[in-house]
Design a protein around this motif. Structure first.
Motif, short mmCIF file in Angstrom:
data_model
loop_
_atom_site.label_atom_id
_atom_site.label_comp_id
_atom_site.label_asym_id
_atom_site.label_seq_id
_atom_site.Cartn_x
_atom_site.Cartn_y
_atom_site.Cartn_z
N ASP A 1 0.70 -1.14 -0.06
CA ASP A 1 -0.08 0.08 -0.13
C ASP A 1 1.02 1.38 -0.06
OD1 ASP A 1 -2.75 0.01 -0.44
OD2 ASP A 1 -3.24 0.54 1.82
N SER A 2 2.24 1.35 -0.33
CA SER A 2 3.12 2.14 -0.54
C SER A 2 2.58 3.63 -1.18
CB SER A 2 4.45 1.59 -0.99
OG SER A 2 4.41 1.27 -2.42
N HIS A 3 1.82 3.21 -2.08
CA HIS A 3 1.27 4.42 -3.01
C HIS A 3 0.44 5.47 -2.14
CE1 HIS A 3 -2.09 1.41 -2.96
NE2 HIS A 3 -2.74 2.52 -3.48
N ILE A 4 -0.08 4.88 -1.05
CA ILE A 4 -1.04 5.87 -0.16
C ILE A 4 -0.47 7.09 0.62
CG2 ILE A 4 -2.31 5.99 1.90
CD1 ILE A 4 -3.93 4.33 -0.55
N ALA A 5 0.82 6.73 0.95
CA ALA A 5 1.80 7.82 1.78
C ALA A 5 2.04 8.92 0.94
CB ALA A 5 3.13 7.36 2.14
#
Length: 328
Positions: A70-74
């Motif tokens: 879910d790294s794109h959320i940051a």
């Protein structure tokens, strides 16, 4: 490793393979149905993805939420920094009125774009179950940390860990007026915290306690406080007095030789394992994940309660039992 995860086993009746080698109860479940119940939106692409994987495989992947990228959320939430800040920083920088707005932005972005969809649904469930009003000051300063370190950390863990984490967090202690509750020198402690721990958080209003029990538990939990307005939990032993709890049994529990913080934590652990808590929590999750028609004594809730008890209050096991059922 996820503390709420357990070894996957073949689900039992009503939550596993069909009898006599027949298809499992979920064999005909469509991706659209799964997405509508277990995510924040049934897009055609998501429904097709679930259909391709099958319900069980998709579910196991979702339950292992820490392994989902879910790294794109940051980067998406970065323009709104307050939900990542500590209570001290929020208070010092001012504009704490932005906290509810920016937390809502973070929440909406995760619901729309997170790959951890089931995790986001269950996290929302526990924010409702352990409600704290973000407009309450000073709880507002602590709400981002409460979201990050308590609800989101434990929502797919074990309820026996989630409950004391909630009960000892400054957001909840301030919200329920526990931070200033004293029982020393004959003082009468505030009953809000004790009442809600039983009525809302665990056994429910019909769980088997009375007003005298509430007062006794308020004494039991006296001393649960905070270091200061922006600080963390502390136990103030000079504010603590067991009072009527000394010779009292509440919901099948008494302190025995315990006192102080240890007695309070032992009682919370008892509440987490109490049969009324198990049934109430499993029923509420069944209503959220399956539908409002599910009754508290339906067979699917019975099976979820058995899973809760057998797994040491694992929320993952309850969700798995509910979803891999004919009722779902």
């Amino acid at each position: 490793a996820d503390p709420g995860a357990t070894t996957t086993t073949a689900p039992g009746p009503g939550g596993g393979t069909g009898g006599n080698g027949g298809p499992p109860p979920w064999a005909g479940t469509t991706g659209t149905h799964v997405a509508r119940r277990l995510t924040w939106g049934a897009t055609p692409a998501l429904a097709a993805h679930i259909d391709q994987l099958g319900l069980q495989a998709w579910l196991e992947g979702q339950l292992n939420w820490r392994a989902i990228d879910d790294s794109h959320i940051a980067a998406m939430v970065a323009p709104w920094p307050k939900p990542t800040q500590s209570a001290a920083v929020i208070k010092a920088n001012g504009e704490d009125w932005k906290v509810p707005q920016e937390m809502a932005v973070h929440e909406t972005i995760r619901r729309c774009f997170s790959n951890r969809q089931l995790y986001e649904v269950v996290t929302d469930f526990f924010h409702d179950h352990f409600n704290v009003d973000v407009n309450n000051t000073p709880s507002r300063w602590h709400m981002p940390d409460y979201d990050r370190t308590v609800i989101r950390e434990h929502s797919l863990g074990r309820f026996r860990d989630l409950l004391p984490a909630v009960a000892s967090h400054p957001a909840m202690l301030h919200y329920l007026d526990q931070a200033n509750s004293r029982a020393d020198h004959g003082r009468t402690p505030n009953e809000n915290f004790a009442r809600e721990v039983m009525e809302l958080h665990t056994v429910g209003s019909d769980g088997g306690y009375d007003q005298d029990d509430i007062l006794a538990v308020a004494h039991l939990l006296s001393g649960w406080s905070v270091t200061d307005y922006t600080g963390g939990f502390t136990f103030k032993s000079n504010w603590h007095d067991l009072g009527p709890m000394v010779n009292r049994t509440v919901l099948g529990w008494n302190p025995g030789t315990l006192t102080g913080e240890a007695a309070g934590r032992a009682f919370l652990n008892h509440l987490a394992h109490h049969p009324a808590t198990a049934r109430r929590l499993c029923h509420k999750l069944a209503v959220r994940l399956i539908g409002e028609h599910v009754g508290p004594h339906d067979a699917v809730v019975d099976r979820a309660v058995n899973a809760y008890n057998a797994s040491g209050t694992s929320i993952i096991e309850v969700v798995r039992k509910l979803v891999l059922s004919a009722e779902f």
